[in-house]
Scaffold this active site. Sequence first.
Site, short mmCIF file in Angstrom:
data_model
loop_
_atom_site.label_atom_id
_atom_site.label_comp_id
_atom_site.label_asym_id
_atom_site.label_seq_id
_atom_site.Cartn_x
_atom_site.Cartn_y
_atom_site.Cartn_z
N SER A 1 0.81 -1.21 0.00
CA SER A 1 0.00 0.00 0.00
C SER A 1 0.85 1.27 0.00
CB SER A 1 -0.95 0.03 1.20
OG SER A 1 -0.23 0.21 2.41
N THR B 1 -0.82 0.65 -6.64
CA THR B 1 -1.01 0.08 -5.30
C THR B 1 -2.35 0.61 -4.81
OG1 THR B 1 0.02 -0.30 -3.13
CG2 THR B 1 0.34 1.90 -4.10
N TYR B 2 -2.56 0.62 -3.51
CA TYR B 2 -3.80 1.16 -2.96
C TYR B 2 -3.47 2.10 -1.81
CZ TYR B 2 -3.16 -2.56 0.49
OH TYR B 2 -2.63 -3.38 1.45
N GLY C 1 5.77 -2.07 1.24
CA GLY C 1 5.85 -3.38 0.60
C GLY C 1 6.81 -3.35 -0.58
N ALA C 2 6.53 -4.20 -1.56
CA ALA C 2 7.41 -4.33 -2.73
C ALA C 2 7.63 -3.00 -3.44
CB ALA C 2 6.83 -5.36 -3.70
N ALA C 3 6.62 -2.12 -3.42
CA ALA C 3 6.74 -0.82 -4.09
C ALA C 3 7.83 0.05 -3.47
CB ALA C 3 5.40 -0.09 -4.07
#
EC number: 4.1.1.11
Length: 126
Positions: A25, A57-58, A73-75
């Site tokens: 997110s 993403t959100y 996260g991954a982002a």
Amino acid sequence: MKKTMLTGKLHQARVTHAELNYEGSCAIDQDLLEQAGILEYEQIEIYNIENGARFSTYAITGERGSKMISVNGAAARLAAVGDRVIICTYASLNAAEIVNHKPSLVYLDAQNNIVRTSKDVPVQVA
């Protein structure tokens, strides 16, 4: 026929946190979410001005008044603290909805303070 239209934008937001081990997110200061009309859990597109990365993403709510933009996260591999990013939301609108549609545009300074808001992108001149 429906067209995908810009609905909200945070322009030149600064990344304040990049949390690789968080669930995912992007946490955004609640004040900024409200000004741009972005809802919690809404899909967002993030465009990194510094490195050209573009990813989805959100949004999740960050602490009100914190000026937080936390890419999680991954982002977090695609944005570093201090990077300038553009955060956008879109919606599919039909012709009747498009007629009166105006996005919520929020322009930020280097500390994620709101400099101005608008409903129109200025005309680009040569």
